[in-house]
Scaffold this active site. Structure first.
Site, PDB file in Angstrom:
ATOM      1  N   ARG A  48       0.977  -1.300   0.261  1.00 56.83           N
ATOM      2  CA  ARG A  48       0.072  -0.090   0.085  1.00 56.83           C
ATOM      3  C   ARG A  48       0.801   1.257  -0.031  1.00 56.83           C
ATOM      4  O   ARG A  48       1.934   1.229   0.592  1.00 56.83           O
ATOM      5  CB  ARG A  48      -0.862   0.182   1.226  1.00 56.83           C
ATOM      6  N   LYS A  83      -1.725  -2.262   8.266  1.00 58.36           N
ATOM      7  CA  LYS A  83      -2.772  -1.837   8.940  1.00 58.36           C
ATOM      8  C   LYS A  83      -3.153  -2.212  10.276  1.00 58.36           C
ATOM      9  O   LYS A  83      -2.616  -3.512  10.555  1.00 58.36           O
ATOM     10  CB  LYS A  83      -3.971  -1.902   8.509  1.00 58.36           C
ATOM     11  N   HIS A 130      -2.482   2.440  -6.267  1.00 58.35           N
ATOM     12  CA  HIS A 130      -3.342   1.288  -6.231  1.00 58.35           C
ATOM     13  C   HIS A 130      -3.274   0.431  -7.246  1.00 58.35           C
ATOM     14  O   HIS A 130      -3.458  -0.891  -7.208  1.00 58.35           O
ATOM     15  CB  HIS A 130      -4.553   1.669  -5.643  1.00 58.35           C
ATOM     16  N   ARG A 180      -0.420  -1.939  -7.234  1.00 56.25           N
ATOM     17  CA  ARG A 180      -0.578  -2.999  -6.074  1.00 56.25           C
ATOM     18  C   ARG A 180      -1.633  -4.172  -6.656  1.00 56.25           C
ATOM     19  O   ARG A 180      -1.214  -5.142  -6.398  1.00 56.25           O
ATOM     20  CB  ARG A 180      -1.177  -2.515  -4.948  1.00 56.25           C
ATOM     21  N   HIS A 223      -3.911  -8.964   3.759  1.00 56.43           N
ATOM     22  CA  HIS A 223      -5.298  -9.037   3.821  1.00 56.43           C
ATOM     23  C   HIS A 223      -5.612  -9.840   5.012  1.00 56.43           C
ATOM     24  O   HIS A 223      -5.066 -10.932   5.043  1.00 56.43           O
ATOM     25  CB  HIS A 223      -6.104  -9.456   2.668  1.00 56.43           C
ATOM     26  N   TYR A 232     -10.194  -8.368  -4.636  1.00 60.70           N
ATOM     27  CA  TYR A 232      -9.125  -7.422  -5.044  1.00 60.70           C
ATOM     28  C   TYR A 232      -8.403  -7.998  -6.493  1.00 60.70           C
ATOM     29  O   TYR A 232      -8.017  -7.274  -7.304  1.00 60.70           O
ATOM     30  CB  TYR A 232      -8.219  -7.550  -3.868  1.00 60.70           C
TER      31      TYR A 232
END
Length: 289
Positions: free
Chosen positions: A146, A168, A235, A238, A261, A270
């Site tokens: 990311r 994250k 993005h 990615r 994820h 995705y």
């Protein structure tokens, strides 16, 4: 209404522990929604009806907001109204059964191998900022990071064959990194970073940590230079990383781990199952070929 919104901001900052950037996105979305509601002479959340939410989303659509933005606004409203119901400010959660159109979920652009080469050929390696940008492109595509994760990278996070990523929720993961990315990083560090003391891997001309907006602008500039018409962003790189791995037979669980994820369903949505992968599966598995 203002007091309840402030309580919500405290909630997402403390109880949910969201990142600063995510909190900022929530605040911007809610401020826009409040402005829209006040124009309709609504002064409290209890006066808001589902039709008002739909009208707000329709107004954004008329302003040519992307499908991904509309989905984000809807998610923000759902989180806000769920909080208001839980805290007793509302008797019912009017967003509970509110669903967005299926076409709000869009698939990001995927670059072909030729387009990747065209894009990566644009930076002038004799310039410090462009040598840095070449390394940024290689890392984004080579490891599927990311853009927010890339901005946090420090020099010590990069090894000979891997990169340590701060993802994250402050979760760390180790992701493989390719030789071309390592070579680009080494070139940038050797030629331009032998005197500054910054611990960050990628910095600006003023020796500050790079940010997402700057990287987004640089990628757009190189895409324009290359004459590429696709909507190319960090993005998209990615997404191309994940799709190209899938093309070449990588297991979805492996891709999930590299992308960071938590749920395999996110990875499944995705990644785009390309024609290459479909034809390979067909040729390998169909009994009557």
């Amino acid at each position: 209404m203002i007091e309840q919104v402030q309580d919500f901001y405290l909630y997402i900052a403390s109880e949910k522990g969201l990142s600063h950037n995510t909190q900022l996105a929530y605040k911007q979305d809610i401020e826009r929604f409040i402005k829209f509601i006040k124009q309709k002479n609504i002064s409290s959340f209890s006066q808001i009806e589902q039709k008002d939410l739909i009208a707000f989303l329709e107004s954004l659509k008329l302003q040519k907001h992307a499908s991904s933005s509309l989905s984000r606004y809807l998610m923000t409203l759902k989180v806000l109204f769920r909080f208001l119901k839980r805290e007793g400010h509302l008797k019912t959660n009017i967003t509970l059964y509110l669903k967005g159109p299926k076409n709000w979920q869009i698939v990001p652009s995927v670059l072909s191998g030729k387009e990747i080469e065209q894009l990566f050929d644009q930076p002038n390696l004799e310039l410090e900022t462009e040598a840095r940008d070449r390394a940024i492109l290689e890392v984004l595509y080579g490891s599927g990071l990311r853009v927010s994760e890339l901005c946090l990278l420090k020099i010590n996070d990069v090894g000979d064959t891997f990169v340590k990523v701060h993802g994250k929720g402050n979760k760390e993961r180790v992701v493989p990194i390719g030789r071309k990315a390592i070579d680009s990083i080494d070139y940038y560090l050797t030629h331009f970073r032998n005197e500054d003391q910054s611990p960050y891997l990628f910095i600006t001309a003023r020796k500050k940590q790079v940010d997402r907006i700057m990287i987004w602008k640089q990628i757009k500039m190189y895409a324009k230079r290359a004459g590429l018409r696709k909507n190319i962003s960090p993005h998209a790189l990615r997404h191309s990383f994940a799709t190209h791995l899938l093309d070449n037979g990588a297991d979805l669980r492996v891709i999930q781990e590299m992308l960071g994820h938590a749920n395999i369903g996110t990875t499944d949505r995705y990644t785009q199952v390309s024609q290459t992968h479909l034809h390979k599966a067909f040729n390998d598995c169909h009994p009557r070929l």
